[in-house]
Design a protein around this motif. Structure first.
Motif, short mmCIF file in Angstrom:
data_model
loop_
_atom_site.label_atom_id
_atom_site.label_comp_id
_atom_site.label_asym_id
_atom_site.label_seq_id
_atom_site.Cartn_x
_atom_site.Cartn_y
_atom_site.Cartn_z
N TYR A 82 41.15 36.21 28.85
CA TYR A 82 40.53 36.66 29.98
C TYR A 82 40.24 36.22 31.31
O TYR A 82 40.63 34.86 31.35
N ARG A 83 39.99 36.71 32.24
CA ARG A 83 39.92 36.41 33.53
C ARG A 83 38.49 35.77 33.83
O ARG A 83 37.34 36.27 33.31
N ASN A 84 38.29 35.08 34.92
CA ASN A 84 37.02 34.74 35.13
C ASN A 84 36.30 35.84 35.98
O ASN A 84 37.16 36.82 36.81
N GLU A 85 34.94 36.15 36.20
CA GLU A 85 34.45 36.88 37.25
C GLU A 85 34.82 36.59 38.41
O GLU A 85 35.22 35.49 38.88
N SER A 86 34.81 37.58 39.55
CA SER A 86 35.03 37.25 40.82
C SER A 86 33.99 36.37 41.31
O SER A 86 32.74 36.11 41.04
N CYS A 230 38.63 33.04 42.42
CA CYS A 230 39.34 34.16 42.91
C CYS A 230 38.17 35.33 43.27
O CYS A 230 37.30 35.45 42.59
N ARG A 231 38.48 36.18 44.38
CA ARG A 231 37.93 37.26 44.49
C ARG A 231 38.93 38.32 45.26
O ARG A 231 39.34 38.26 46.39
N PRO A 232 39.57 39.63 44.72
CA PRO A 232 40.02 40.56 45.25
C PRO A 232 39.34 41.21 46.44
O PRO A 232 38.02 41.12 46.48
N TRP A 233 39.57 41.29 47.50
CA TRP A 233 38.83 41.75 48.86
C TRP A 233 39.78 42.72 49.63
O TRP A 233 40.96 42.69 50.06
N SER A 234 38.99 43.85 49.92
CA SER A 234 39.46 44.89 50.94
C SER A 234 38.74 45.00 52.02
O SER A 234 38.99 46.17 52.76
#
Ligand SMILES: Cc1cc2nc3c(=O)[nH]c(=O)nc-3n(C[C@H](O)[C@H](O)[C@H](O)COP(=O)(O)O)c2cc1C
Length: 269
Positions: A82-86, A230-234
């Motif tokens: 699993y990944r961590n939450e952002s 991490c956080r994906p970011w747009s």
């Protein structure tokens, strides 16, 4: 693998397909700039409407009881990948360049003999380029004077971008909100459009988006392994970001940014 000059692909691109894809893509651009802060908006939904509409799953038959329970307990679930939450807020932190190398290592080719990488790509075209941007001076042993490195996943090298952008220029293109704190790095996932459209035409655009997703997921999982958040970011403007990276925005489309660093607290690690 053959080394082709990047603009060679333009010889094989259908101009009408290219124009239509760029036209559509540009509809998704946002402008983040203080000059427009008071006069642009996305929608007029209230916080409660947004809360009601977000985070939902789509049940197709919600009233018919046609569901089957999964046999996986919460404890079992923790054992599997699993990944961590952002990350909600990044704190300033010391990082070593070797951590950056480890972060992107799942993406590169496993042996010198293969052009294949750590993620799949429609038709093995690999139209997605990664630009690794330093957002702080606190990255030890950064190997170049420039703040942006371009990953070459086959040769397992970094190309030093020759643009003279300062860290401040790059940060102002990427960090449009102070609330997110101080990430150490931004990875920018950029589609090089000529390489993307010459073979599969319109469908290539779809495939490139999927490739971006598979790359950032690998980065998410590896970041967790390394204790990074991490956080994906747009929330960026394409043209400002391209300027910061020294890329032509008519050829290079920044599809997503990935903010990386240390989280204020280590959630789920
Ligand atoms: C493509 C993409 C773009 C995103 N852009 C932003 C963004 O601009 N700002 C932000 O705060 N979060 C952004 N997010 C993070 C999402 O808000 C977050 O993934 C979502 O709320 C689910 O939470 P989780 O990542 O903690 O599981 C983005 C996520 C994705 C996948």
């Amino acid at each position: 693998m053959k080394n082709i000059p990047h603009d060679y692909y333009l010889r094989f691109v259908d101009a009408a397909v290219y124009a239509a894809v760029i036209d559509f893509h540009c509809k998704g651009n946002f402008t983040f700039h203080k000059a427009f802060r008071q006069c642009t908006g996305l929608h007029s939904l209230s916080e409660s409407q947004l809360a009601q509409l977000s985070g939902n799953e789509l049940a197709l038959y919600p009233d018919m009881g046609l569901t089957i329970d999964m046999k996986i307990s919460e404890r079992d679930r923790e054992k599997w990948l699993y990944r961590n939450e952002s990350c909600e807020k990044f704190s300033p932190a010391l990082l070593k360049f070797e951590e950056v190398e480890k972060l992107v290592s799942p993406l590169v080719s496993r042996t010198a003999e293969t052009h294949k990488r750590g993620y799949p790509s429609g038709g093995a075209l690999y139209p997605v380029e990664l630009f690794i941007c330093k957002l702080t001076d606190d990255i030890g042993e950064w190997p170049a004077a420039g703040h942006v490195l371009h990953l070459l996943p086959n040769s397992r090298k970094f190309e030093v971008m020759q643009d003279k952008s300062t860290i401040e220029n790059i940060k102002s293109a990427v960090l449009t909100s102070e609330a997110i704190g101080s990430p150490s790095l931004a990875i920018v996932y950029v589609v090089y459009l000529p390489k993307n459209l010459f073979k599969y035409r319109y469908r290539g655009y779809r495939m490139a988006l999927m490739e971006v997703g598979s790359i950032y997921m690998l980065v998410e999982v590896q970041a967790k392994q390394l204790g990074l958040a991490c956080r994906p970011w747009s929330a960026y403007t394409d043209t400002m970001l391209c300027k910061g990276l020294g890329l032509n925005p008519a050829l290079f489309l920044p599809m997503c940014v990935h903010l990386i660093g240390k989280g204020e607290q280590h959630e789920n690690v």
